[in-house]
Design an enzyme around this catalytic site. Structure first.
Site, PDB file in Angstrom:
ATOM      1  N   CYS A  45      50.773 117.008  61.848  1.00 32.39           N
ATOM      2  CA  CYS A  45      50.816 115.807  62.687  1.00 32.39           C
ATOM      3  C   CYS A  45      49.963 115.969  63.943  1.00 32.39           C
ATOM      4  CB  CYS A  45      52.256 115.497  63.086  1.00 32.39           C
ATOM      5  SG  CYS A  45      53.356 115.152  61.697  1.00 32.39           S
ATOM      6  N   THR A  46      49.972 117.157  64.512  1.00 29.11           N
ATOM      7  CA  THR A  46      49.179 117.409  65.721  1.00 29.11           C
ATOM      8  C   THR A  46      47.699 117.181  65.440  1.00 29.11           C
ATOM      9  OG1 THR A  46      50.821 118.992  66.520  1.00 29.11           O
ATOM     10  CG2 THR A  46      48.624 119.141  67.471  1.00 29.11           C
TER      11      THR A  46
END
Length: 211
Positions: A45-46
């Site tokens: 997600c980062t």
């Protein structure tokens, strides 16, 4: 519940990193790429949210707004944004919705409990200015998305809108489009006076409009 193509994207109100979002109001007369990510402070997600942030201007030039969602709080989103910036070079610069009760995730079919009972999957919706769902994509939590593909489909949708055209496999801007099979050759002469290339009676290639 899962949304189908052509349905009106449900309206909702949620808190976000940019204040309270009323979805239909936020969308206005823009296209929207609305996507969920499983959880803050997670590796895939980062990388994804940083990529969306870096390429926000590419969506803006297509009259498109970005909107993200996860099950975490606004406070967590804001703290995590520093990590996103450290890793990807750009902080989150679009609203990130907080949906701890899975209210919107369930409304949009972003929650697949058999995949993971605690987090959302990686869903993507492209929604047009009439608030209609035009594309749905669902990735497992383990696989990051491809921003180029999302932009490519967005370009295809905007190119073919109202033009009785479709786009072939691996199409990208500048490539030929396909005259829709519902258009007769007689009508095609009016729509495409410059002519077209016929590969099969039902497969006619024509230069894509420039605008």
């Amino acid at each position: 519940m899962s949304l189908q193509l052509g349905e009106i994207a449900p309206d909702f109100t949620l808190d976000s990193t940019e204040g309270k979002i009323h979805f239909h109001e936020y969308a206005g007369d823009h296209w929207v790429v609305f996507f969920s990510h499983p959880k803050d402070f997670t590796p895939v997600c980062t990388t994804e949210l940083g990529a969306f942030a870096r390429r926000k201007n590419e969506f803006e030039t297509r009259n498109t707004r970005l909107l993200g969602l996860s099950v975490d709080s606004v406070e967590d989103h804001k703290r995590w944004s520093r990590d996103v910036e450290d890793v990807g070079g750009t902080a989150i610069n679009y609203p990130l919705l907080a949906d701890p009760d899975l209210e919107v995730a369930k409304l949009y079919g972003m929650f697949h409990p058999k995949a993971d009972p605690k987090v959302t999957v990686r869903s993507v919706f492209i929604i047009d200015p009439n608030k209609k769902v035009r594309l749905t994509l669902t990735y497992p939590p383990s696989a990051g998305r491809n921003i180029d593909e999302i932009l490519r489909v967005l370009d295809s949708l905007q190119l073919t809108e109202g033009r009785k055209l479709t786009t072939p496999v691996d199409w990208k801007p500048g490539d030929d489009a396909i005259i829709a099979p519902s258009v007769s050759d007689e009508d095609a002469k009016t729509l495409h006076p410059g002519g077209w290339k016929t590969l099969k009676s039902y497969l006619r290639l024509v230069p894509a409009p420039k605008n």
